[in-house]
Design a protein around this motif. Structure first.
Motif, mmCIF file in Angstrom:
data_model
loop_
_atom_site.group_PDB
_atom_site.id
_atom_site.type_symbol
_atom_site.label_atom_id
_atom_site.label_comp_id
_atom_site.label_asym_id
_atom_site.label_seq_id
_atom_site.Cartn_x
_atom_site.Cartn_y
_atom_site.Cartn_z
ATOM 1 N N LEU A 191 -10.531 -7.541 -8.938
ATOM 2 C CA LEU A 191 -11.793 -7.068 -8.332
ATOM 3 C C LEU A 191 -11.647 -5.616 -7.888
ATOM 4 N N ALA A 192 -10.527 -5.316 -7.211
ATOM 5 C CA ALA A 192 -10.312 -3.953 -6.704
ATOM 6 C C ALA A 192 -10.242 -2.966 -7.864
ATOM 7 N N ALA A 193 -9.557 -3.371 -8.947
ATOM 8 C CA ALA A 193 -9.419 -2.465 -10.097
ATOM 9 C C ALA A 193 -10.775 -2.264 -10.767
ATOM 10 N N ALA A 194 -11.545 -3.355 -10.919
ATOM 11 C CA ALA A 194 -12.851 -3.251 -11.591
ATOM 12 C C ALA A 194 -13.771 -2.309 -10.814
ATOM 13 N N ALA A 195 -13.631 -2.307 -9.484
ATOM 14 C CA ALA A 195 -14.512 -1.479 -8.653
ATOM 15 C C ALA A 195 -13.895 -0.113 -8.354
ATOM 16 N N GLY A 196 -12.679 0.119 -8.803
ATOM 17 C CA GLY A 196 -12.025 1.400 -8.526
ATOM 18 C C GLY A 196 -11.789 1.630 -7.039
ATOM 19 N N VAL A 197 -11.447 0.566 -6.308
ATOM 20 C CA VAL A 197 -11.107 0.722 -4.881
ATOM 21 C C VAL A 197 -9.598 0.969 -4.825
ATOM 22 N N THR A 198 -9.209 2.174 -4.480
ATOM 23 C CA THR A 198 -7.806 2.566 -4.648
ATOM 24 C C THR A 198 -7.003 2.531 -3.337
ATOM 25 N N ASN A 199 -7.687 2.309 -2.206
ATOM 26 C CA ASN A 199 -6.951 2.314 -0.932
ATOM 27 C C ASN A 199 -6.626 0.901 -0.462
ATOM 28 N N VAL A 200 -6.583 -0.057 -1.405
ATOM 29 C CA VAL A 200 -6.214 -1.431 -1.054
ATOM 30 C C VAL A 200 -5.089 -1.897 -1.970
ATOM 31 N N GLU A 201 -4.132 -2.634 -1.369
ATOM 32 C CA GLU A 201 -3.045 -3.242 -2.162
ATOM 33 C C GLU A 201 -3.075 -4.741 -1.889
ATOM 34 N N PHE A 202 -2.940 -5.517 -2.923
ATOM 35 C CA PHE A 202 -2.795 -6.958 -2.739
ATOM 36 C C PHE A 202 -1.392 -7.342 -3.211
ATOM 37 N N ILE A 203 -0.661 -8.025 -2.342
ATOM 38 C CA ILE A 203 0.754 -8.291 -2.617
ATOM 39 C C ILE A 203 1.001 -9.798 -2.583
ATOM 40 N N GLU A 204 1.596 -10.315 -3.673
ATOM 41 C CA GLU A 204 1.945 -11.744 -3.703
ATOM 42 C C GLU A 204 3.228 -11.917 -2.903
ATOM 43 N N LEU A 205 3.100 -12.532 -1.753
ATOM 44 C CA LEU A 205 4.226 -12.572 -0.818
ATOM 45 C C LEU A 205 4.050 -13.763 0.121
ATOM 46 N N SER A 206 5.130 -14.471 0.382
ATOM 47 C CA SER A 206 5.032 -15.550 1.380
ATOM 48 C C SER A 206 5.403 -14.972 2.743
ATOM 49 N N PHE A 207 4.974 -15.647 3.795
ATOM 50 C CA PHE A 207 5.297 -15.162 5.144
ATOM 51 C C PHE A 207 6.820 -15.077 5.324
ATOM 52 N N ALA A 208 7.541 -15.998 4.641
ATOM 53 C CA ALA A 208 9.005 -15.990 4.757
ATOM 54 C C ALA A 208 9.591 -14.695 4.201
ATOM 55 N N ASP A 209 8.886 -14.069 3.253
ATOM 56 C CA ASP A 209 9.424 -12.849 2.627
ATOM 57 C C ASP A 209 8.876 -11.563 3.245
ATOM 58 N N LEU A 210 7.998 -11.691 4.242
ATOM 59 C CA LEU A 210 7.420 -10.486 4.863
ATOM 60 C C LEU A 210 8.504 -9.532 5.344
ATOM 61 N N ALA A 211 9.534 -10.128 5.955
ATOM 62 C CA ALA A 211 10.569 -9.298 6.572
ATOM 63 C C ALA A 211 11.384 -8.539 5.531
ATOM 64 N N HIS A 212 11.364 -9.030 4.279
ATOM 65 C CA HIS A 212 12.195 -8.403 3.245
ATOM 66 C C HIS A 212 11.410 -7.434 2.373
ATOM 67 N N HIS A 213 10.139 -7.231 2.692
ATOM 68 C CA HIS A 213 9.295 -6.366 1.864
ATOM 69 C C HIS A 213 8.953 -5.103 2.658
ATOM 70 N N PRO A 214 9.007 -3.929 2.027
ATOM 71 C CA PRO A 214 8.670 -2.722 2.791
ATOM 72 C C PRO A 214 7.172 -2.685 3.088
ATOM 73 N N LEU A 215 6.826 -2.842 4.343
ATOM 74 C CA LEU A 215 5.415 -2.807 4.751
ATOM 75 C C LEU A 215 5.281 -1.816 5.896
ATOM 76 N N PRO A 216 4.137 -1.152 5.989
ATOM 77 C CA PRO A 216 4.008 -0.104 7.011
ATOM 78 C C PRO A 216 3.705 -0.678 8.399
ATOM 79 N N ASP A 217 3.853 0.140 9.424
ATOM 80 C CA ASP A 217 3.351 -0.223 10.749
ATOM 81 C C ASP A 217 1.830 -0.291 10.675
ATOM 82 N N CYS A 218 1.243 -1.188 11.453
ATOM 83 C CA CYS A 218 -0.194 -1.473 11.289
ATOM 84 C C CYS A 218 -0.969 -1.241 12.581
#
Ligand SMILES: C[S@@+](CC[C@H](N)C(=O)[O-])C[C@H]1O[C@@H](n2cnc3c(N)ncnc32)[C@H](O)[C@@H]1O
Length: 498
Positions: A94-121
């Motif tokens: 959907l994001a690609a079809a609409a050209g929305v470039t400031n969103v990322e969708f990441i396939e990730l379980s909560f268990a793996d959150l700590a192991h993925h580089p994510l920004p402060d929010c």
């Protein structure tokens, strides 16, 4: 159970993963609503809702809310995470079809959150997650919020609430025990659970007769789609919490409860009798007061805004009176604007609401602006602001995004909305479009989206509707389109959707 099945189930924490959820939009996830509530509660938001904020949704499903809010705020960085591959693939598409470039969708379980580089929010949101995942996953969410939420940032969390849900818990158990003992994929096990519900209802269970709300819940379940049912009732966990349970589990991470993102729920006058207000006013502890308040409001579902390192409250009137709002209803709709609470149907003061909606037809305005508008002559700023918030609570107004950046938002809305209209004609449950005026989602009925798509494609809307839905469309379509042209379209144009 084979080893591989066991580990897949363990990783999911008992969450169903073989059937996708639905497209859902929640305005309560909009940082603009959070900023309105923060300011209304006497604090300066630590982030600008239409600025360079970082937003992350945990368990974003198909990501519709995150996508719409990203598109409505091109200056922000938006991230949605979910562990169901189909959810993330669809959201990315959907994001690609609409050209929305400031969103990322990441396939990730909560268990793996700590192991993925994510920004402060600045904002972390978990909608429809807390009550449906096990204690270990709730703990992972708390750890993530503790690590990644900036000071002054918002943690939005919704959950099944006690005491309201207490009589309903055993009704879910009827479904769950039949589901658990059935074999096969989730859809087959759901059929077995619904068959059991029909049998129990037909046999006049004393429990159900004694608990009409439990019967109503089961009646509703019988009418619901398997996709909804799977994610609502058939995860291994289906817990309900007192507000104090959630507040106490978040306190060590520096989180304080601010308000509900469901604005009407915060309004004591609309929800409580004077006697109850007096009783609650005596309770100094905020957590105890908010928890006891639920014995009077009895919400089945809470939508809580928590703030990290909440500052003491100060008078924010000047800022509130300068906040601009957009009208989401025609002035002639005024009699149908209402909110339902346990005290009954609550209506905004008619003359002031109509005057405000008339003035908002020229574009977004603040209480300060309205005080100088001819329609609102003689009405004070404080009263105008109060009614603006009441209209917002009832879905007839919404905080407006800054006019200076409207052109950029409009260009994105003009790409995103046709993508959403295309989904609407296929019967998917996308019932929202992006307003570049508010930077958020606006409910647009399916038939209106079909008219908008036909106009966008240069086709005759009535013929297009007829062709798309054939025998399923009832009534005088030409008259329906005339009504749309005279009544709905001007409003959608004011909101930048058409
Ligand atoms: C009821 S859905 C809500 C979706 C979305 N927030 C909404 O309101 O439309 C809950 C979502 O959480 C996701 N989820 C549940 N447990 C998860 C986990 N351990 N890791 C990542 N996502 C999870 C599910 O895949 C599902 O999409």
């Amino acid at each position: 159970m084979t080893q591989s099945t066991k580990s897949a189930t363990d990783a999911a924490g008992g969450y169903v993963t073989d059937i996708p959820y639905l497209f859902r939009y929640h305005r309560e996830l909009n940082p603009a609503i959070h900023a309105l509530m923060i300011t209304g509660e006497g604090r300066t938001p630590a982030f600008r809702p239409h600025g360079a904020l970082t937003y992350l949704e945990l368990g974003c499903g198909f990501g519709l809310s995150t996508l719409v809010h990203a598109a409505g705020n091109p200056a922000g960085r938006y991230i949605g995470v979910d562990f169901i591959p189909q959810h993330i693939a669809t959201a990315k598409g959907l994001a690609a079809a609409a050209g929305v470039t400031n969103v990322e969708f990441i396939e990730l379980s909560f268990a793996d959150l700590a192991h993925h580089p994510l920004p402060d929010c600045d904002v972390i949101a978990a909608q429809g997650v807390w009550s449906w995942v096990d204690a270990a996953n709730r703990d992972l969410i708390i750890r993530f919020v503790e690590k990644k939420l900036r000071s002054g940032g918002v943690f939005y969390v919704s959950y099944n609430a006690l005491p309201a849900l207490a009589p309903i818990i055993p009704a879910r158990e009827i479904m769950w025990s039949a589901f658990r003992n059935a074999a096969g994929p989730t859809s087959v096990k759901i059929d077995a659970a619904l068959a059991r519900v029909r049998e129990v209802m037909a046999a006049n269970s004393t429990y159900l007769t004694d608990n009409p709300r439990a019967s109503q819940m089961l009646e509703r379940a019988l009418q619901s789609s398997p996709n909804y049912l799977a994610h609502e009732y058939f995860n291994a966990t289906w817990d309900a919490f007192y507000h104090a349970d959630v507040a106490n589990s978040l306190r060590p991470a520096g989180m304080s409860y601010l308000a509900s993102a469901h604005i009407l729920s915060n309004m004591d006058r609309a929800n409580l009798t004077p006697d109850t207000e007096q009783l609650l006013a005596k309770i100094a502890d905020r957590t105890e007061r908010e928890t006891l308040r639920d014995y009077f409001l009895v919400p089945e579902f809470r939508r809580d805004i928590f703030v990290r390192n909440l500052a003491p409250a100060v008078n924010m009137d000047a800022t509130l009176f300068a906040m601009k709002f957009a009208g989401l209803a025609n002035p002639t709709d005024v009699d149908s604007i209402a909110g339902i609470t346990l005290l009954g149907e609550i209506k905004p003061p008619r003359a002031i609401a109509e005057a405000i909606l008339r003035a908002l037809m020229r574009g977004p305005a603040s209480a300060d602006d309205l005080a100088n508008a001819s329609e609102c002559r003689g009405i004070g700023r404080a009263e105008l602001y109060d009614v603006l918030v009441v209209l917002t609570a009832m879905g007839a107004a919404e905080p407006a995004a800054p006019e200076a950046t409207l052109t950029a938002r409009k260009a994105i809305a003009d790409r995103l909305n046709p993508v959403l209209w295309n989904y609407a004609i296929h019967g998917d449950t996308i019932s929202v479009n992006l307003s570049p005026v508010t930077g958020g989602g606006i409910a647009v009925p399916q038939v209106d989206q079909v008219f908008l798509l036909a106009r966008y494609r240069g086709e005759d809307p009535v013929a297009f509707l007829q062709r798309t839905f054939g025998a399923n469309v009832e009534g005088d379509l030409a008259a329906g389109y005339t009504h749309f042209l005279g009544y709905r379209l001007p409003l959608l144009q004011r909101l930048g959707i058409a």
